[in-house]
Structure formats: structure tokens, C-alpha cells
Design a protein around this motif. Structure first.
Motif, PDB file in Angstrom:
ATOM      1  N   GLU A 202       0.841  -1.183   0.000  1.00 30.15           N
ATOM      2  CA  GLU A 202       0.000   0.000   0.000  1.00 30.15           C
ATOM      3  C   GLU A 202       0.886   1.246   0.000  1.00 30.15           C
ATOM      4  OE1 GLU A 202      -4.176   1.211   2.212  1.00 30.15           O
ATOM      5  OE2 GLU A 202      -2.648   0.112   3.326  1.00 30.15           O
ATOM      6  N   LYS A 203       0.497   2.237  -0.761  1.00 37.18           N
ATOM      7  CA  LYS A 203       1.287   3.468  -0.838  1.00 37.18           C
ATOM      8  C   LYS A 203       1.449   4.089   0.545  1.00 37.18           C
ATOM      9  CE  LYS A 203      -0.128   4.686  -5.558  1.00 37.18           C
ATOM     10  NZ  LYS A 203      -0.848   5.685  -6.390  1.00 37.18           N
ATOM     11  N   SER A 204       2.646   4.584   0.809  1.00 35.22           N
ATOM     12  CA  SER A 204       2.934   5.182   2.115  1.00 35.22           C
ATOM     13  C   SER A 204       2.032   6.362   2.412  1.00 35.22           C
ATOM     14  CB  SER A 204       4.401   5.621   2.169  1.00 35.22           C
ATOM     15  OG  SER A 204       5.268   4.506   2.133  1.00 35.22           O
ATOM     16  N   ALA A 205       1.698   7.136   1.380  1.00 35.30           N
ATOM     17  CA  ALA A 205       0.837   8.309   1.592  1.00 35.30           C
ATOM     18  C   ALA A 205      -0.550   7.895   2.086  1.00 35.30           C
ATOM     19  CB  ALA A 205       0.723   9.113   0.300  1.00 35.30           C
ATOM     20  N   ILE A 206      -1.084   6.793   1.538  1.00 40.35           N
ATOM     21  CA  ILE A 206      -2.394   6.299   1.971  1.00 40.35           C
ATOM     22  C   ILE A 206      -2.304   5.757   3.394  1.00 40.35           C
ATOM     23  CG2 ILE A 206      -4.239   4.643   1.512  1.00 40.35           C
ATOM     24  CD1 ILE A 206      -4.063   6.820  -0.571  1.00 40.35           C
ATOM     25  N   ARG A 207      -1.259   4.987   3.666  1.00 42.51           N
ATOM     26  CA  ARG A 207      -1.078   4.456   5.019  1.00 42.51           C
ATOM     27  C   ARG A 207      -0.966   5.580   6.036  1.00 42.51           C
ATOM     28  NH1 ARG A 207       3.588   0.545   5.987  1.00 42.51           N
ATOM     29  NH2 ARG A 207       2.462   0.345   7.964  1.00 42.51           N
ATOM     30  N   LEU A 208      -0.227   6.620   5.684  1.00 43.30           N
ATOM     31  CA  LEU A 208      -0.042   7.739   6.612  1.00 43.30           C
ATOM     32  C   LEU A 208      -1.364   8.405   6.935  1.00 43.30           C
ATOM     33  CD1 LEU A 208       1.810   9.607   8.226  1.00 43.30           C
ATOM     34  CD2 LEU A 208       2.118  10.973   6.141  1.00 43.30           C
ATOM     35  N   LEU A 209      -2.194   8.614   5.910  1.00 41.77           N
ATOM     36  CA  LEU A 209      -3.506   9.245   6.148  1.00 41.77           C
ATOM     37  C   LEU A 209      -4.363   8.378   7.067  1.00 41.77           C
ATOM     38  CD1 LEU A 209      -4.316  10.572   2.553  1.00 41.77           C
ATOM     39  CD2 LEU A 209      -3.798  11.946   4.582  1.00 41.77           C
ATOM     40  N   ARG A 210      -4.318   7.058   6.873  1.00 42.54           N
ATOM     41  CA  ARG A 210      -5.097   6.167   7.726  1.00 42.54           C
ATOM     42  C   ARG A 210      -4.542   6.167   9.156  1.00 42.54           C
ATOM     43  NH1 ARG A 210      -4.707   1.572   5.051  1.00 42.54           N
ATOM     44  NH2 ARG A 210      -2.932   0.757   6.207  1.00 42.54           N
ATOM     45  N   ILE A 211      -3.227   6.107   9.292  1.00 43.55           N
ATOM     46  CA  ILE A 211      -2.604   6.110  10.617  1.00 43.55           C
ATOM     47  C   ILE A 211      -2.955   7.381  11.378  1.00 43.55           C
ATOM     48  CG2 ILE A 211      -0.380   6.212  11.819  1.00 43.55           C
ATOM     49  CD1 ILE A 211       0.696   4.374   9.515  1.00 43.55           C
ATOM     50  N   ASN A 212      -2.848   8.528  10.705  1.00 41.49           N
ATOM     51  CA  ASN A 212      -3.175   9.804  11.356  1.00 41.49           C
ATOM     52  C   ASN A 212      -4.652   9.875  11.729  1.00 41.49           C
ATOM     53  OD1 ASN A 212      -0.533  10.640  11.139  1.00 41.49           O
ATOM     54  ND2 ASN A 212      -0.867  11.857   9.284  1.00 41.49           N
ATOM     55  N   TYR A 213      -5.505   9.381  10.830  1.00 41.28           N
ATOM     56  CA  TYR A 213      -6.945   9.389  11.107  1.00 41.28           C
ATOM     57  C   TYR A 213      -7.254   8.569  12.357  1.00 41.28           C
ATOM     58  CZ  TYR A 213     -11.833   7.916  10.709  1.00 41.28           C
ATOM     59  OH  TYR A 213     -13.143   7.629  10.991  1.00 41.28           O
ATOM     60  N   LEU A 214      -6.707   7.360  12.431  1.00 38.87           N
ATOM     61  CA  LEU A 214      -7.005   6.478  13.554  1.00 38.87           C
ATOM     62  C   LEU A 214      -6.426   7.023  14.865  1.00 38.87           C
ATOM     63  CD1 LEU A 214      -6.461   3.015  11.823  1.00 38.87           C
ATOM     64  CD2 LEU A 214      -8.630   4.086  12.438  1.00 38.87           C
ATOM     65  N   GLN A 215      -5.277   7.661  14.793  1.00 36.58           N
ATOM     66  CA  GLN A 215      -4.702   8.256  16.002  1.00 36.58           C
ATOM     67  C   GLN A 215      -5.553   9.417  16.516  1.00 36.58           C
ATOM     68  OE1 GLN A 215      -0.632   9.219  14.975  1.00 36.58           O
ATOM     69  NE2 GLN A 215       0.107   7.155  15.442  1.00 36.58           N
ATOM     70  N   LYS A 216      -6.008  10.267  15.604  1.00 40.44           N
ATOM     71  CA  LYS A 216      -6.865  11.381  16.011  1.00 40.44           C
ATOM     72  C   LYS A 216      -8.188  10.872  16.572  1.00 40.44           C
ATOM     73  CE  LYS A 216      -5.035  14.795  12.745  1.00 40.44           C
ATOM     74  NZ  LYS A 216      -5.340  15.628  11.547  1.00 40.44           N
ATOM     75  N   LEU A 217      -8.732   9.842  15.940  1.00 40.10           N
ATOM     76  CA  LEU A 217      -9.999   9.279  16.400  1.00 40.10           C
ATOM     77  C   LEU A 217      -9.856   8.727  17.822  1.00 40.10           C
ATOM     78  CD1 LEU A 217     -12.871   8.843  15.272  1.00 40.10           C
ATOM     79  CD2 LEU A 217     -12.150   6.558  14.564  1.00 40.10           C
ATOM     80  N   ARG A 218      -8.751   8.052  18.065  1.00 42.84           N
ATOM     81  CA  ARG A 218      -8.525   7.516  19.410  1.00 42.84           C
ATOM     82  C   ARG A 218      -8.407   8.646  20.439  1.00 42.84           C
ATOM     83  NH1 ARG A 218      -4.143   2.848  20.435  1.00 42.84           N
ATOM     84  NH2 ARG A 218      -5.876   1.671  19.541  1.00 42.84           N
ATOM     85  N   GLN A 219      -7.727   9.728  20.077  1.00 43.36           N
ATOM     86  CA  GLN A 219      -7.591  10.868  20.991  1.00 43.36           C
ATOM     87  C   GLN A 219      -8.956  11.481  21.305  1.00 43.36           C
ATOM     88  OE1 GLN A 219      -4.870  13.538  19.040  1.00 43.36           O
ATOM     89  NE2 GLN A 219      -3.114  12.148  19.267  1.00 43.36           N
ATOM     90  N   TYR A 220      -9.785  11.627  20.284  1.00 44.18           N
ATOM     91  CA  TYR A 220     -11.112  12.213  20.508  1.00 44.18           C
ATOM     92  C   TYR A 220     -11.950  11.320  21.425  1.00 44.18           C
ATOM     93  CZ  TYR A 220     -10.256  15.626  16.769  1.00 44.18           C
ATOM     94  OH  TYR A 220      -9.766  16.653  16.013  1.00 44.18           O
ATOM     95  N   ARG A 221     -11.831  10.011  21.248  1.00 44.69           N
ATOM     96  CA  ARG A 221     -12.598   9.096  22.106  1.00 44.69           C
ATOM     97  C   ARG A 221     -12.104   9.165  23.548  1.00 44.69           C
ATOM     98  NH1 ARG A 221     -12.544   4.500  17.600  1.00 44.69           N
ATOM     99  NH2 ARG A 221     -14.575   4.871  16.623  1.00 44.69           N
ATOM    100  N   GLN A 222     -10.796   9.313  23.728  1.00 41.61           N
ATOM    101  CA  GLN A 222     -10.257   9.437  25.072  1.00 41.61           C
ATOM    102  C   GLN A 222     -10.749  10.708  25.759  1.00 41.61           C
ATOM    103  OE1 GLN A 222      -6.039   9.163  24.352  1.00 41.61           O
ATOM    104  NE2 GLN A 222      -6.030   6.909  24.372  1.00 41.61           N
TER     105      GLN A 222
END
Length: 467
Positions: free
Chosen positions: A146-166
């Protein structure tokens, strides 16, 4: 064996026909064929065939290149968002199991899991669209990465989502969809497309939002496309979406909500767009001053624009974000081709299945009523179950990204290796018959338990009695 001659194009055929007619005026028919063949360096049989074809045109001689308009098989690329999610996660599963997937293996897997009917060529296009590239390892094997740019967007999205849930902030998922007025089930109960061709105006548009607590109250917007509520092309636009945000969503959102949405054009309309290279010099200077970017009065437009280009991403603002921010809410955008992370997509599938099973009138107003019926029937417990499913997919993505990092380190990807999607299919000795589905170990990404079948049947969720 005699060498076959290349196919003559329409223009060449016309020239040969004209040469033949020139000689025909001066000689008999036999000599004309022979002289035309000598003058055009073609065989006599070719000349005879083309002249014979011209006599079948009923006085209207029109030469076309043979085979130029042959009907071709249309590639299969229009798969739904859930199936795209299955494809992504299946590729990840192969890699996690340290097994290199080939197109033959993937195609066989998808044929059984999502009834994929396309060719390997179609599958290659879909995989590329989803952001995967074939890379060569140090031992000359091909691996889908998978392209690194796509992975990065997913990683950042999931990290932000986890922070908001916390932070205990409500996560609100929103999206838009539509249902054709003639969307019905076949006699065997399956939905196999439209009953008959319809115009683009014959569909009902749906806009809604929901969370683990259920639908946002009073936020449903549904209308017949092509009316005053939508644009002339029968799709959503920014004006309609902004009106829905202001009049139906904002008044009903919980405080400090996080709105999850995709990257549709009308979601990403920029506010205070940065100047381009053709903008007036004074406007460039005004923009730079407004954002505190230093420049000197003697700078020329190319220099000013270079400053703008290097800084504009820092100050990019979307109109929807600004509206929500003013009311204490934030926006989180899904990474590209990750609609499997939005539970409302499964809600749309349930609504469409309900419409297809009950659509007896096949007109847009009736479909709108069916949509409202199904929305009312989907309860908070159903939303909670779908959100839990998405959270499981989120966690699996998080785990897989760590495993894929380790796997690519072990395999060793050639530095500077470029996409070689046209040659990867035959690079492995694996055959289509050697397919063994990935094991169900806990480290694997869930494929959705045959998602297409399950999601189509969401409308049959058992309704729990009210407390």
C-alpha cells in the motif's frame, strides 16, 4: 508460410479504390485490378476484395478500418465500498501471513467472498485504484504494498480518532447516498440492479448522520434528485449540503462533536482560497500580510507566488470546518477509499435492501417514503452494533500496520523501485488453483464475514423491545 499483410486503414482503402477507378477508365476490368495492385504495392486478391466490398455499399462508398469499432468486454471496476474494503483487508491478511498474493490468488478469493466476476486485468485496475503498488523485493519477488501516503492518512486518522474518544467527544458519522426509483428485488429476492433504465432525476437522495447513540434527531434529509433541493445533475452540491449542516445538523448535535465525513468535493470547498500565479499582485501581498508571512515591497509576482505556494497548505481552511468550528465542533476526514471505516455505509445498504424489497410503485416520492420508514426502524442498538464492527476494523488496521512494517523490513524492498503492475501477475509460480484462504488467527484483519451478504441483510436485524 506467407507473411500476412497489415490491415489497411479506411484512408488507404479509399486511395486504392480511387486508383482502381482511374485505371478502369483506361483499361478493361482485368487489367485494372492488376495495374492497381502494382501501383499500390498490394496483392491482386486484396484489390479484388476491397473493390467487391465497395459494391455492397448501395451507392454510398464509406471505407472504415476493419475491427476499429469492435465491441469489447467492459472491465469490471464499479464495485461497492464494502467490497473495496474486503479487497484491502484481504491483501493485508496475505502479507500478515507472510504469503505473497498473486492476482490469480486474489481473484479466486474474491470470486468466492464477494462474487467478483472481473478478469485479472480488471482486478489489477481496482487494486491500483485502492492505492496498492507492486514492488520488487531484494530476492526478486513481487509484493503488493500500500502506498505510504495512503497508510499515513489512515494512521493519522485512527490516532486522532482515538484521541477524541479518550476525550469522550461524540463521534458523529455522516454521508450522502441515493436510491433509484426503480430499485427492486428480483423474484428470487436478490437485488440485481434496476427494473428498467431511468433518467438521472429518477432517484431519491439521502443525507443523514448518526453515532453509537443512533441517528442524530431531525437530521434526515431526503428528496427527489433534480428538484429545488438539489442541483440540475441530480447530485449533491455545496449549497444544499451547507443548508443541511446549518438547519438540520447543527441544532441537533451533542456539544463538542467530531463529524466524520469523506472527501466529496462539496465537503472540501475551501474558505479564503490562496491566490494563484495569475492573481493580481496586490491581492498576493494582501494574502501574505493577512497570514503574517514576511515579504519585501520590491518582490515580483513569481517571488510572491513562491512564498504563497510554500505556505498555503498551512492556512488551508474548508468552509464546512469553519462553520462547525464556530459552534464548538471539529471535522475528521476519512482516508481515501476507506468507507469501510464509516458505519453509515452499512446503514445505506440496509435502507436500499428495504426499498428493493418493498418498492411496488417505482417512483421517487414512494421511495422517499420507504426510506423514511426504514430510518425510523433502525434503532440505537443497531447503530451500536455497526459502530462496534467498525471499531474492530480500526483496531485490525492498527495491528496490521505494525506487522506490515516488520514484514517489509524482512523482505527488503528495492530502493527506487517503481510500480510494475503490468508484469507482476506472471512473476510467481503460484497458480489459481493453489488458493488457501488466510487463517483466522487473531492477528488477521476481519474481512467482514462475507460482507456483501451480511450487509444486504442488515434490514432483517431483530428489533429489540423498547425499555
Amino acid at each position: 508460410m506467407p507473411r500476412s499483410q497489415p490491415t489497411l486503414k479506411g484512408q488507404e482503402r479509399r486511395m486504392l479504390f480511387d486508383v482502381f477507378n482511374y485505371f478502369l477508365k483506361q483499361n478493361n476490368i482485368t487489367d485494372s485490378h492488376k495495374k492497381t495492385a502494382e501501383a499500390t504495392n498490394k496483392s491482386v486478391s486484396t484489390v479484388r476484395r476491397i473493390i467487391k466490398e465497395s459494391k455492397k455499399s448501395d451507392g454510398v462508398v464509406a471505407f472504415r478500418t476493419p475491427g476499429k469499432k469492435r465491441n469489447s468486454v467492459r472491465p469490471v471496476t464499479g464495485i461497492n465500498s464494502f467490497d473495496k474494503g474486503v479487497i484491502k483487508r484481504c491483501i493485508h491478511n496475505f502479507l500478515i501471513e507472510n504469503e505473497l498474493p498473486t492476482l490469480a490468488k486474489l481473484r479466486a478469493k474474491f470470486r468466492s467472498d464477494i462474487n467478483f466476476q472481473g478478469s485479472e486485468k480488471s482486478l489489477r485496475r481496482i487494486i491500483k485504484e485502492l492505492g496498492f503498488k507492486w514492488k520488487t523485493t531484494e530476492n526478486n519477488k513481487k509484493v503488493l504494498i500500500e502506498k505510504s501516503a495512503i497508510r499515513l492518512l489512515r494512521i493519522n486518522y485512527l490516532q486522532k480518532l482515538r484521541q477524541y474518544r479518550q476525550q469522550n467527544r461524540p463521534i458523529i458519522y455522516t454521508d450522502e447516498s441515493y436510491v433509484h426509483a426503480t430499485h427492486i428485488s428480483e423474484t428470487d429476492g436478490t437485488t440485481k440492479g434496476l427494473k428498467k433504465p431511468v433518467s438521472k432525476t429518477q432517484r431519491a437522495v439521502i443525507v443523514h448522520a448518526g453515532s453509537e447513540a443512533g441517528f442524530v434527531p431531525n437530521a434526515l434529509l431526503t428528496f427527489k434528485s433534480g428538484t429545488e433541493s438539489g442541483d440540475n445533475r441530480g447530485v449533491m452540491n455545496f449549497e444544499t449540503y451547507e443548508k443541511w449542516i446549518r438547519t438540520q445538523l447543527l441544532p441537533n448535535l451533542p456539544p463538542k462533536s467530531i463529524l466524520v465525513l469523506d472527501n466529496a468535493t462539496y465537503h472540501n470547498k475551501e474558505y479564503d482560497v490562496a491566490p494563484n500565479e495569475n492573481t493580481k499582485k496586490t491581492d498576493m501581498q494582501t494574502w501574505l500580510s493577512k497570514h503574517g508571512i514576511p515579504f519585501t515591497p520590491d518582490m515580483l509576482k513569481p517571488q510572491l507566488y513562491q512564498l504563497i505556494k510554500s505556505n498555503k497548505d498551512r492556512f488551508k481552511t474548508y468552509s464546512i470546518d469553519k462553520i462547525l468550528n464556530e459552534h464548538g465542533h471539529d471535522v475528521l476526514r476519512l482516508p481515501p477509499n476507506h468507507l469501510d471505516l464509516n458505519p453509515i455505509e452499512m446503514v445505506w445498504a440496509a435502507i436500499k435492501a428495504y426499498v428493493s424489497s418493498n418498492n411496488i410503485r417505482c417512483n421517487a416520492p414512494y421511495v422517499v417514503e420507504l426510506i423514511k420508514e426504514k430510518v425510523t426502524a433502525i434503532r440505537p442498538c443497531d447503530w451500536k452494533r455497526l459502530c462496534d464492527k467498525v471499531r474492530a476494523i480500526e483496531e485490525a488496521y492498527i495491528k496490521s500496520d505494525h506487522v506490515i512494517d516488520e514484514m517489509t523490513d524482512e523482505l527488503g524492498i528495492r530502493s527506487g523501485d517503481s510500480d510494475s503492475s503490468d508484469s507482476e501477475a506472471d512473476s510467481s509460480t503460484d497458480t489459481e488453483g493453489d488458493v488457501a484462504p488466510p487463517s483466522s488467527s487473531s492477528g488477521l484483519i476481519p474481512l467482514g464475514d462475507h460482507m456483501e451478504v451480511e450487509f444486504v441483510k442488515v434490514e432483517s436485524i431483530k428489533q429489540e423491545p423498547a425499555n
